[in-house]
Design a protein around this motif. Sequence first.
Motif, PDB file in Angstrom:
ATOM      1  N   THR A 120       6.717  32.399 114.000  1.00 39.66           N
ATOM      2  CA  THR A 120       6.356  33.828 113.930  1.00 39.66           C
ATOM      3  C   THR A 120       5.010  34.028 113.341  1.00 39.66           C
ATOM      4  O   THR A 120       4.087  35.044 113.697  1.00 39.66           O
ATOM      5  CB  THR A 120       7.260  34.243 112.886  1.00 39.66           C
ATOM      6  N   ARG A 121       4.594  33.124 112.591  1.00 33.83           N
ATOM      7  CA  ARG A 121       3.198  33.192 111.969  1.00 33.83           C
ATOM      8  C   ARG A 121       1.975  33.103 113.141  1.00 33.83           C
ATOM      9  O   ARG A 121       1.180  33.761 113.255  1.00 33.83           O
ATOM     10  CB  ARG A 121       2.996  32.259 110.866  1.00 33.83           C
ATOM     11  N   LEU A 122       2.445  32.002 114.086  1.00 33.48           N
ATOM     12  CA  LEU A 122       1.454  31.964 115.018  1.00 33.48           C
ATOM     13  C   LEU A 122       1.404  33.001 115.886  1.00 33.48           C
ATOM     14  O   LEU A 122      -0.062  33.553 116.431  1.00 33.48           O
ATOM     15  CB  LEU A 122       1.878  30.681 115.757  1.00 33.48           C
ATOM     16  N   HIS A 123       2.391  33.532 116.355  1.00 33.43           N
ATOM     17  CA  HIS A 123       2.608  34.840 117.183  1.00 33.43           C
ATOM     18  C   HIS A 123       1.946  36.134 116.558  1.00 33.43           C
ATOM     19  O   HIS A 123       1.051  36.644 117.310  1.00 33.43           O
ATOM     20  CB  HIS A 123       4.073  35.191 117.669  1.00 33.43           C
ATOM     21  N   ALA A 124       2.004  36.362 115.294  1.00 36.28           N
ATOM     22  CA  ALA A 124       1.531  37.293 114.510  1.00 36.28           C
ATOM     23  C   ALA A 124       0.006  37.178 114.554  1.00 36.28           C
ATOM     24  O   ALA A 124      -0.868  38.045 114.844  1.00 36.28           O
ATOM     25  CB  ALA A 124       1.973  37.506 112.955  1.00 36.28           C
ATOM     26  N   THR A 125      -0.533  35.835 114.391  1.00 32.16           N
ATOM     27  CA  THR A 125      -1.737  35.707 114.314  1.00 32.16           C
ATOM     28  C   THR A 125      -2.636  35.771 115.596  1.00 32.16           C
ATOM     29  O   THR A 125      -3.706  36.532 115.838  1.00 32.16           O
ATOM     30  CB  THR A 125      -2.225  34.248 113.834  1.00 32.16           C
ATOM     31  N   ALA A 126      -2.024  35.357 116.794  1.00 34.49           N
ATOM     32  CA  ALA A 126      -2.616  35.888 118.062  1.00 34.49           C
ATOM     33  C   ALA A 126      -2.480  37.227 118.418  1.00 34.49           C
ATOM     34  O   ALA A 126      -3.534  37.637 119.033  1.00 34.49           O
ATOM     35  CB  ALA A 126      -1.440  34.881 119.084  1.00 34.49           C
ATOM     36  N   CYS A 127      -1.431  38.020 117.880  1.00 38.83           N
ATOM     37  CA  CYS A 127      -1.477  39.412 118.067  1.00 38.83           C
ATOM     38  C   CYS A 127      -2.797  40.013 117.253  1.00 38.83           C
ATOM     39  O   CYS A 127      -3.372  40.961 117.715  1.00 38.83           O
ATOM     40  CB  CYS A 127      -0.461  39.995 117.522  1.00 38.83           C
ATOM     41  N   LEU A 128      -3.059  39.578 116.061  1.00 41.68           N
ATOM     42  CA  LEU A 128      -4.003  40.216 115.109  1.00 41.68           C
ATOM     43  C   LEU A 128      -5.449  39.766 115.762  1.00 41.68           C
ATOM     44  O   LEU A 128      -6.304  40.659 115.911  1.00 41.68           O
ATOM     45  CB  LEU A 128      -3.885  39.402 113.841  1.00 41.68           C
ATOM     46  N   LEU A 129      -5.526  38.804 116.485  1.00 43.36           N
ATOM     47  CA  LEU A 129      -6.694  38.272 117.103  1.00 43.36           C
ATOM     48  C   LEU A 129      -7.051  39.030 118.465  1.00 43.36           C
ATOM     49  O   LEU A 129      -8.235  39.702 118.527  1.00 43.36           O
ATOM     50  CB  LEU A 129      -6.963  36.770 117.236  1.00 43.36           C
ATOM     51  N   MET A 130      -5.902  39.304 119.205  1.00 43.38           N
ATOM     52  CA  MET A 130      -6.092  39.913 120.331  1.00 43.38           C
ATOM     53  C   MET A 130      -6.263  41.429 120.037  1.00 43.38           C
ATOM     54  O   MET A 130      -7.133  42.164 120.590  1.00 43.38           O
ATOM     55  CB  MET A 130      -4.877  39.866 120.988  1.00 43.38           C
ATOM     56  N   THR A 131      -5.857  42.114 118.977  1.00 43.16           N
ATOM     57  CA  THR A 131      -6.200  43.449 118.594  1.00 43.16           C
ATOM     58  C   THR A 131      -7.778  43.633 118.181  1.00 43.16           C
ATOM     59  O   THR A 131      -8.441  44.451 118.388  1.00 43.16           O
ATOM     60  CB  THR A 131      -5.231  43.738 117.442  1.00 43.16           C
ATOM     61  N   ARG A 171     -14.524  43.885 119.040  1.00 42.05           N
ATOM     62  CA  ARG A 171     -15.077  42.782 118.578  1.00 42.05           C
ATOM     63  C   ARG A 171     -15.331  41.681 119.748  1.00 42.05           C
ATOM     64  O   ARG A 171     -14.270  40.820 120.036  1.00 42.05           O
ATOM     65  CB  ARG A 171     -14.384  42.130 117.349  1.00 42.05           C
ATOM     66  N   HIS A 172     -15.848  42.013 120.745  1.00 46.52           N
ATOM     67  CA  HIS A 172     -15.940  41.146 122.090  1.00 46.52           C
ATOM     68  C   HIS A 172     -16.927  39.961 121.922  1.00 46.52           C
ATOM     69  O   HIS A 172     -18.230  40.024 122.627  1.00 46.52           O
ATOM     70  CB  HIS A 172     -16.433  42.103 123.232  1.00 46.52           C
ATOM     71  N   CYS A 173     -16.304  38.959 121.309  1.00 43.67           N
ATOM     72  CA  CYS A 173     -17.492  37.718 121.165  1.00 43.67           C
ATOM     73  C   CYS A 173     -16.617  36.466 121.774  1.00 43.67           C
ATOM     74  O   CYS A 173     -15.537  36.462 121.602  1.00 43.67           O
ATOM     75  CB  CYS A 173     -17.979  37.701 119.741  1.00 43.67           C
ATOM     76  N   PRO A 174     -17.391  35.644 122.251  1.00 42.00           N
ATOM     77  CA  PRO A 174     -16.817  34.502 122.824  1.00 42.00           C
ATOM     78  C   PRO A 174     -16.029  33.599 121.750  1.00 42.00           C
ATOM     79  O   PRO A 174     -15.020  32.984 122.079  1.00 42.00           O
ATOM     80  CB  PRO A 174     -17.963  33.488 123.273  1.00 42.00           C
ATOM     81  N   LYS A 175     -16.417  33.698 120.544  1.00 41.49           N
ATOM     82  CA  LYS A 175     -15.947  32.821 119.397  1.00 41.49           C
ATOM     83  C   LYS A 175     -14.566  33.534 119.158  1.00 41.49           C
ATOM     84  O   LYS A 175     -13.538  32.507 118.831  1.00 41.49           O
ATOM     85  CB  LYS A 175     -16.592  33.025 118.281  1.00 41.49           C
ATOM     86  N   VAL A 202      -7.695  31.708 122.416  1.00 43.28           N
ATOM     87  CA  VAL A 202      -7.009  30.617 123.446  1.00 43.28           C
ATOM     88  C   VAL A 202      -6.408  29.444 122.501  1.00 43.28           C
ATOM     89  O   VAL A 202      -5.442  28.984 123.011  1.00 43.28           O
ATOM     90  CB  VAL A 202      -8.409  30.043 124.273  1.00 43.28           C
ATOM     91  N   SER A 203      -7.028  29.085 121.656  1.00 44.69           N
ATOM     92  CA  SER A 203      -6.701  28.046 120.640  1.00 44.69           C
ATOM     93  C   SER A 203      -5.218  28.484 120.016  1.00 44.69           C
ATOM     94  O   SER A 203      -4.303  27.636 120.011  1.00 44.69           O
ATOM     95  CB  SER A 203      -7.427  27.857 119.626  1.00 44.69           C
ATOM     96  N   GLN A 204      -4.964  29.566 119.753  1.00 45.53           N
ATOM     97  CA  GLN A 204      -3.712  30.297 119.063  1.00 45.53           C
ATOM     98  C   GLN A 204      -2.717  30.088 120.023  1.00 45.53           C
ATOM     99  O   GLN A 204      -1.478  29.823 119.714  1.00 45.53           O
ATOM    100  CB  GLN A 204      -4.053  31.660 118.399  1.00 45.53           C
ATOM    101  N   LEU A 205      -3.046  30.651 121.137  1.00 47.96           N
ATOM    102  CA  LEU A 205      -2.041  30.621 122.461  1.00 47.96           C
ATOM    103  C   LEU A 205      -1.744  29.257 122.725  1.00 47.96           C
ATOM    104  O   LEU A 205      -0.500  28.992 122.927  1.00 47.96           O
ATOM    105  CB  LEU A 205      -2.339  31.301 123.609  1.00 47.96           C
ATOM    106  N   LEU A 228      -2.366  32.949 128.140  1.00 52.26           N
ATOM    107  CA  LEU A 228      -3.559  31.829 127.901  1.00 52.26           C
ATOM    108  C   LEU A 228      -4.419  31.888 129.054  1.00 52.26           C
ATOM    109  O   LEU A 228      -5.471  31.872 128.803  1.00 52.26           O
ATOM    110  CB  LEU A 228      -2.790  30.455 127.723  1.00 52.26           C
ATOM    111  N   THR A 229      -3.846  31.877 129.971  1.00 54.46           N
ATOM    112  CA  THR A 229      -4.532  31.784 131.462  1.00 54.46           C
ATOM    113  C   THR A 229      -5.429  33.154 131.321  1.00 54.46           C
ATOM    114  O   THR A 229      -6.753  32.948 131.757  1.00 54.46           O
ATOM    115  CB  THR A 229      -3.662  31.967 132.749  1.00 54.46           C
TER     116      THR A 229
END
Length: 92
Positions: free
Chosen positions: A15-26, A32-36, A42-45, A68-69
């Motif tokens: 659940t934490r991994l999923h929530a973090t991925a959602c936060l980063l995507m948001t 905040r369109h930066c490669p980092k 990508v790492s979180q997914l 991820l793709t």
Amino acid sequence: MDEAEIAAGSQAELTRLHATACLLMTQFINGRHCPKLSQQIVSQLGHLLNHPQLKARPESRELYQQLLTHWQGVTQQLIDHKQQQRQTAVYH
């Protein structure tokens, strides 16, 4: 720790991994369109796809694999764009 506690901890981690991925995507979607940041997504997914509980959930694995793709492509586009900007700056 008994088996139920281990399973609950594993579910909490998922659940934490999923929530973090959602936060980063948001954050990315909100401008905040930066490669980092896209590399973090990508790492979180990747962490999500490697989570043991997803092995029993093929539909979830497929969804995360598609994400991820997609984000790997976004990351590559951002890196390419940044390299083009550097080349343009050198020529001017």
